[in-house]
Every structure is written in C-alpha cells, then in structure tokens.
Design a protein around this motif. Structure first.
Motif, PDB file in Angstrom:
ATOM      1  N   PRO A  17      -8.637  -2.663  -5.106  1.00  0.00           N
ATOM      2  CA  PRO A  17     -10.429  -3.108  -4.903  1.00  0.00           C
ATOM      3  C   PRO A  17     -10.836  -4.646  -5.369  1.00  0.00           C
ATOM      4  CG  PRO A  17      -9.270  -1.087  -7.267  1.00  0.00           C
ATOM      5  CD  PRO A  17      -8.204  -2.061  -5.786  1.00  0.00           C
ATOM      6  N   ILE A  18      -9.887  -5.125  -5.896  1.00  0.00           N
ATOM      7  CA  ILE A  18     -10.275  -6.468  -6.234  1.00  0.00           C
ATOM      8  C   ILE A  18      -8.983  -7.068  -5.753  1.00  0.00           C
ATOM      9  CG2 ILE A  18     -10.376  -8.599  -7.322  1.00  0.00           C
ATOM     10  CD1 ILE A  18     -11.803  -7.292  -9.338  1.00  0.00           C
ATOM     11  N   LEU A 106     -16.530 -23.654 -12.472  1.00  0.00           N
ATOM     12  CA  LEU A 106     -17.870 -22.642 -11.672  1.00  0.00           C
ATOM     13  C   LEU A 106     -19.010 -23.130 -11.389  1.00  0.00           C
ATOM     14  CD1 LEU A 106     -17.165 -20.259 -13.448  1.00  0.00           C
ATOM     15  CD2 LEU A 106     -15.518 -19.895 -11.505  1.00  0.00           C
ATOM     16  N   LEU A 107     -18.873 -23.606  -9.501  1.00  0.00           N
ATOM     17  CA  LEU A 107     -20.854 -23.060  -9.514  1.00  0.00           C
ATOM     18  C   LEU A 107     -21.671 -22.242  -9.973  1.00  0.00           C
ATOM     19  CD1 LEU A 107     -19.840 -24.164  -5.727  1.00  0.00           C
ATOM     20  CD2 LEU A 107     -20.825 -25.926  -7.535  1.00  0.00           C
ATOM     21  N   ASP A 108     -22.494 -22.224 -10.181  1.00  0.00           N
ATOM     22  CA  ASP A 108     -23.031 -21.501 -10.645  1.00  0.00           C
ATOM     23  C   ASP A 108     -23.072 -19.873  -9.971  1.00  0.00           C
ATOM     24  OD1 ASP A 108     -24.639 -23.199 -12.670  1.00  0.00           O
ATOM     25  OD2 ASP A 108     -26.259 -23.506 -11.256  1.00  0.00           O
ATOM     26  N   TRP A 109     -23.325 -20.128  -8.208  1.00  0.00           N
ATOM     27  CA  TRP A 109     -23.524 -17.963  -8.835  1.00  0.00           C
ATOM     28  C   TRP A 109     -21.997 -18.141  -8.178  1.00  0.00           C
ATOM     29  CZ3 TRP A 109     -19.848 -17.456  -4.132  1.00  0.00           C
ATOM     30  CH2 TRP A 109     -19.720 -19.185  -3.292  1.00  0.00           C
ATOM     31  N   GLU A 110     -20.445 -18.327  -8.394  1.00  0.00           N
ATOM     32  CA  GLU A 110     -19.791 -18.574  -8.750  1.00  0.00           C
ATOM     33  C   GLU A 110     -19.548 -17.512 -10.512  1.00  0.00           C
ATOM     34  OE1 GLU A 110     -16.745 -20.825  -6.140  1.00  0.00           O
ATOM     35  OE2 GLU A 110     -17.252 -21.504  -8.503  1.00  0.00           O
ATOM     36  N   ILE A 111     -20.107 -17.813 -11.050  1.00  0.00           N
ATOM     37  CA  ILE A 111     -19.599 -17.014 -13.021  1.00  0.00           C
ATOM     38  C   ILE A 111     -20.034 -16.094 -12.484  1.00  0.00           C
ATOM     39  CG2 ILE A 111     -20.863 -17.406 -14.182  1.00  0.00           C
ATOM     40  CD1 ILE A 111     -21.783 -19.842 -14.868  1.00  0.00           C
ATOM     41  N   GLU A 115     -16.670 -12.969 -13.782  1.00  0.00           N
ATOM     42  CA  GLU A 115     -16.970 -12.083 -14.651  1.00  0.00           C
ATOM     43  C   GLU A 115     -15.968 -11.139 -13.928  1.00  0.00           C
ATOM     44  OE1 GLU A 115     -20.607 -12.805 -15.903  1.00  0.00           O
ATOM     45  OE2 GLU A 115     -20.094 -14.523 -17.372  1.00  0.00           O
ATOM     46  N   HIS A 116     -17.117 -10.915 -12.920  1.00  0.00           N
ATOM     47  CA  HIS A 116     -16.344  -9.073 -11.865  1.00  0.00           C
ATOM     48  C   HIS A 116     -14.390  -9.770 -11.974  1.00  0.00           C
ATOM     49  CE1 HIS A 116     -16.217  -5.571 -10.328  1.00  0.00           C
ATOM     50  NE2 HIS A 116     -16.086  -6.235  -8.840  1.00  0.00           N
ATOM     51  N   GLY A 117     -13.661 -10.911 -11.776  1.00  0.00           N
ATOM     52  CA  GLY A 117     -13.020 -10.376 -11.357  1.00  0.00           C
ATOM     53  C   GLY A 117     -11.995 -10.344 -12.975  1.00  0.00           C
ATOM     54  N   LEU A 118     -12.448 -10.937 -13.822  1.00  0.00           N
ATOM     55  CA  LEU A 118     -11.688 -10.512 -14.847  1.00  0.00           C
ATOM     56  C   LEU A 118     -11.518  -9.703 -15.404  1.00  0.00           C
ATOM     57  CD1 LEU A 118     -13.119 -13.639 -17.314  1.00  0.00           C
ATOM     58  CD2 LEU A 118     -10.799 -13.763 -15.699  1.00  0.00           C
TER      59      LEU A 118
END
Length: 233
Positions: A17-18, A106-111, A115-118
């Motif tokens: 899934p990831i 992190l860039l702003d769009w990466e945040i 969090e989803h990856g965690l």
C-alpha cells in the motif's frame, strides 16, 4: 500486496500500500531489494512461493535506506530463512535501532504526504550482517554494484546491475505520475546530485521505491528528469 513481473524469469516488484520491494532471481537463488513494512514477511514468502520458488533460497536482503517502509520485514525474513542483511555503513546504526532515523527537511507540500507515510508500522530494530560502501560489488545479478546516493538519507544507496542494465534507485528517484526527485530528503541539494549520478548510469530498466519501474526509454527519461532539477536547494 501485488506481485508484478518486471523482467521475465529475473525480476518482480512487490507492491505494498505504501512503497515497494523487488525480488531478483539468479536461477533459484533470490535477492530482495528492500523488504516492505513490518508484518509483510508472510505475504512476501507467499509471493515467492507463487513463482514456484522457495523462501529458503533467499540469500540476501539489500536495504537501500533506513525508512520503515523499506526495512520493516527484513529482520523477520532473515531470521526465518538465514538471509544476510546488507546496508550502507552510514545507515547500519539506524537500521539496528542504535541511533534515530534522520529527520527530513520537508517542503510545505510534502508535509501531508509524510504524515500519511507514517501510518506504516514502525520498523523493529533490524540486524545488519554486512555494511557496504560505494563501489562494492555484490554476488548477484552477475555483479551488483553499490552506488552511494546520499540526500534522501545519509546512507542511501542505489544498486546497479550493469550486465543487465537494471538500476534500483531506492527513494532517491520517484516514479509516481512522473519521474522526479524523491521526497522527504534530509539534504535536498545532495539528493539532486545523487539523482544525477544515478541517471548517468543510463540503465535500460529503473526501479524506484515508489512508482512504476521504467522499462522503456529509461536512460533518456532519467537524464531529462535529472537535468530538469534545479542545481540550487
């Protein structure tokens, strides 16, 4: 988990899934590039058996870097089947749990993506049987060359199989929607330099930690994407 053939009789992608891992085959001898998240060992074993192969022939697990979606099942698989676990010298203490995972800038769009990856389970401390360095040649794929590719993490590596034209890029390069610099880097400028170094290998097949492998015009696509990355942070 999905099992996807990349090269007949040689290479399969294990898509979670990831993230994803890759299974390389030399006859019946097997090498796993990364290992998915914690708890996925049984699914990986089932995938191996579905190919008519035996998990007992898993000789090594090469970790491209220390993130949880890449190392999670390595310790369990190695413990069950006696496979050797390999990681770069700079990454090994993190994989073993001796020092913390380095925090990305992190860039702003990466945040939100981060969090989803965690949501992937945290990886347990994982043994490393062999610490590798840039330029080492490993005994699979007719000579697999370790390519130190820092930036995503300090000890990130690519694995290049020059006799087969195959490159495993880890998370230095991503193939999600387009070929691009990977996200969540501890040093973005260093990651860009590593992207260019990997692209310069001009593989015919490029395999990423996230996104579909490139099997057509891989060399040209990598060169174009690497050169489009700005040279400043």
């Amino acid at each position: 988990m999905d099992l996807v053939e990349v090269l007949p009789e040689r290479l399969h992608m294990l898509r979670f899934p990831i993230g994803q891992a890759y299974l390389w085959r030399d006859g019946e001898a097997l090498t796993l590039i990364d290992s998915g998240h914690a708890g996925s060992a049984t699914a990986i074993e089932d995938a191996i058996r579905s190919l008519g192969l035996s998990p007992e022939r898993l000789e090594r697990i090469v970790l491209t870097h220390c993130h949880r979606d890449h190392i999670g099942a390595a310790d369990e698989l190695a413990g069950r089947w006696g496979a050797q676990v390999l990681a770069h010298r700079l990454e090994a203490p993190v994989v073993r749990g001796e020092v913390p995972v380095p925090e990305p800038v992190l860039l702003d769009w990466e945040i939100p993506l981060y969090e989803h990856g965690l949501t992937v389970p945290e990886a347990p401390p994982t043994r490393v049987d062999r610490e590798v360095e840039d330029g080492e040649v490993l005994p699979f794929g007719d000579g697999a060359v370790v390519v130190h590719a820092p930036g995503h993490t300090p000890g990130s590596i690519g694995i290049h199989l020059p006799h087969h034209g195959v490159l495993f890029a880890g998370d230095c390069i991503a193939g999600v929607g387009q070929v691009m610099l990977g996200v969540f880097n501890v040093d973005r400028a260093q990651a860009r330099a590593s992207f260019r170094r990997l692209a310069a290998l001009s593989p015919s097949v490029a395999c990423f930690g996230h996104g579909d492998p490139l099997t057509t015009d891989a060399a040209a696509t990598l060169h174009t994407a690497a050169e489009s990355e700005p040279s400043v942070p």
